[in-house]
Design a protein around this motif. Structure first.
Motif, PDB file in Angstrom:
ATOM      1  N   LYS A 297      22.925  31.225  60.018  1.00  0.00           N
ATOM      2  CA  LYS A 297      22.237  31.493  58.751  1.00  0.00           C
ATOM      3  C   LYS A 297      22.291  32.983  58.417  1.00  0.00           C
ATOM      4  O   LYS A 297      22.520  33.362  57.266  1.00  0.00           O
ATOM      5  N   ARG A 298      22.066  33.818  59.431  1.00  0.00           N
ATOM      6  CA  ARG A 298      22.064  35.251  59.199  1.00  0.00           C
ATOM      7  C   ARG A 298      23.447  35.750  58.791  1.00  0.00           C
ATOM      8  O   ARG A 298      23.578  36.564  57.868  1.00  0.00           O
ATOM      9  N   LEU A 299      24.477  35.266  59.443  1.00  0.00           N
ATOM     10  CA  LEU A 299      25.831  35.688  59.112  1.00  0.00           C
ATOM     11  C   LEU A 299      26.202  35.254  57.698  1.00  0.00           C
ATOM     12  O   LEU A 299      26.811  36.018  56.940  1.00  0.00           O
TER      13      LEU A 299
ATOM     14  N   SER B 233      32.234  48.265  71.822  1.00  0.00           N
ATOM     15  CA  SER B 233      33.607  47.938  71.438  1.00  0.00           C
ATOM     16  C   SER B 233      33.660  46.498  70.938  1.00  0.00           C
ATOM     17  O   SER B 233      32.734  45.717  71.169  1.00  0.00           O
ATOM     18  N   PRO B 234      34.754  46.131  70.268  1.00  0.00           N
ATOM     19  CA  PRO B 234      34.891  44.732  69.841  1.00  0.00           C
ATOM     20  C   PRO B 234      34.770  43.753  70.997  1.00  0.00           C
ATOM     21  O   PRO B 234      34.154  42.694  70.857  1.00  0.00           O
TER      22      PRO B 234
ATOM     23  N   LEU C 273      22.719  46.461  65.017  1.00  0.00           N
ATOM     24  CA  LEU C 273      22.713  45.786  63.718  1.00  0.00           C
ATOM     25  C   LEU C 273      21.738  46.421  62.741  1.00  0.00           C
ATOM     26  O   LEU C 273      21.896  46.288  61.518  1.00  0.00           O
ATOM     27  N   ASN C 274      20.730  47.121  63.256  1.00  0.00           N
ATOM     28  CA  ASN C 274      19.755  47.781  62.388  1.00  0.00           C
ATOM     29  C   ASN C 274      20.160  49.205  62.001  1.00  0.00           C
ATOM     30  O   ASN C 274      19.468  49.847  61.213  1.00  0.00           O
TER      31      ASN C 274
ATOM     32  N   ILE D  59      30.734  43.425  59.599  1.00  0.00           N
ATOM     33  CA  ILE D  59      31.723  43.452  60.684  1.00  0.00           C
ATOM     34  C   ILE D  59      31.049  43.204  62.038  1.00  0.00           C
ATOM     35  O   ILE D  59      31.493  42.356  62.822  1.00  0.00           O
ATOM     36  N   MET D  60      29.988  43.948  62.312  1.00  0.00           N
ATOM     37  CA  MET D  60      29.311  43.798  63.615  1.00  0.00           C
ATOM     38  C   MET D  60      28.701  42.412  63.766  1.00  0.00           C
ATOM     39  O   MET D  60      28.745  41.817  64.855  1.00  0.00           O
ATOM     40  N   LEU D  61      28.138  41.879  62.681  1.00  0.00           N
ATOM     41  CA  LEU D  61      27.532  40.552  62.758  1.00  0.00           C
ATOM     42  C   LEU D  61      28.600  39.478  62.942  1.00  0.00           C
ATOM     43  O   LEU D  61      28.376  38.481  63.642  1.00  0.00           O
TER      44      LEU D  61
END
Length: 318
Positions: free
Chosen positions: A209-211, A264-265, A146-147, A162-164
């Motif tokens: 909250k982050r999303l 991967s997803p 994520l970073n 997308i990743m979050l």
């Protein structure tokens, strides 16, 4: 009155016609079955699954020299020989079971249409397989991923979103690519409505909250377009599943997380399930969040990651 020595021409023709109506070769019957699946409203993916598996079954039976001009001649012994042949060919148990499920459903269709007198798959059980859970990301690996995106650029902000979304919603790849802008609500806590679910039941997942913060920033940067798909390319086209997979793989390599686990997803989805189980989320609530059709897979996560074992192991020795 003496008995007639031969059947009349009309009666004979009628009997032959009835027999021809009931008799079907494998390929024609499978074509009818696939048409039936489409009319029934099964998803395109499900229809493709049946088509692929029935083609594979047909090829294998031909290799075994099983006569397929009339599905009525297909017997239990033929299916048993087919299973044995698949095992000899080192086919995965899960692949054999998938093809067996497709074949069983197809032959049930033939049974209802009176093309067969009995389903030859009824005497064959699904093969036993190891019940495992695929690799999941650690919290540290998840944060590394994520970073990694450069959120000063549109693509980086989109990829973080997308990743979050994968990490905090636990959805499937196809579900993510089908999300529309109107499927998001930022009122109150915020929520994501997943319309194109695998089990065909739409579901609602509240936002963390982050999303919520990241998705609001992404939607603002995305702007208003003629295309209402949430995640888009720099050319404003709907992002493809293949592109999503490639972007995840890219960040896995850059962050070096790929050295330890394939990014991967589904790795994100498995991680979502594991973290929720470790946090003690009720299994039925988790089922509603993830859209699993049954609890079998989720129970595997509980067996491996549930905290009840750690809590129970000291009891009785205190």
């Amino acid at each position: 009155m003496s008995r007639r020595k031969s059947v009349s021409t009309n009666v004979l023709e009628k009997l032959v016609h009835q027999q021809e109506q009931k008799s079907k070769d494998f390929q024609k019957a499978s074509e009818e079955f696939l048409k039936h699946c489409k009319i029934k409203g099964l998803s395109p993916d499900t229809v493709k699954f049946y088509e692929k598996e029935l083609k594979g079954l047909f090829r294998a039976l031909v290799e075994l020299e099983v006569p397929l001009l009339d599905v009525r001649t297909l017997k239990l012994n033929d299916i048993e020989n087919w299973v044995e042949y698949m095992l000899e060919m080192k086919r995965a148990v899960s692949s054999i079971n998938s093809r067996m499920r497709a074949g069983r459903t197809f032959m049930n269709f033939c049974l209802k249409k009176s093309y067969v007198d009995q389903n030859p798959f009824d005497g064959v059980s699904q093969l036993k397989k190891r019940h495992t859970v695929g690799a999941t990301l650690t919290k540290g690996q998840l944060e590394k991923l994520l970073n990694t995106p450069d959120i000063t650029q549109f693509v980086g902000l989109r990829d973080l979103a997308i990743m979050l979304t994968f990490a905090h919603v636990g959805l499937r790849l196809k579900e993510l690519c089908s999300i529309k802008v109107q499927d998001l609500s930022f009122d109150g806590k915020g929520e994501v409505i997943i319309q194109q679910a695998k089990n065909r039941y739409a579901r609602r997942v509240p936002m963390t909250k982050r999303l919520k913060t990241v998705l609001k920033a992404y939607v603002e940067e995305r702007g208003v377009l003629d295309n209402d798909t949430l995640f888009v390319s720099v050319e404003n086209a709907s992002i493809s599943p293949r592109t999503v997979q490639e972007r995840l793989k890219h960040y896995g390599v850059v962050s070096k997380v790929e050295n330890d686990i394939s990014v991967s997803p589904h790795a994100f989805r498995r991680t979502f399930c594991r973290l929720k189980v470790e946090a003690g989320v009720n299994l039925f609530v988790l089922q509603r969040l993830t859209g699993h059709s049954d609890l079998e897979m989720l129970q595997r996560y509980v067996q491996i990651y549930g905290k009840d074992l750690e809590q129970a192991i000291e009891k009785g020795f205190e």
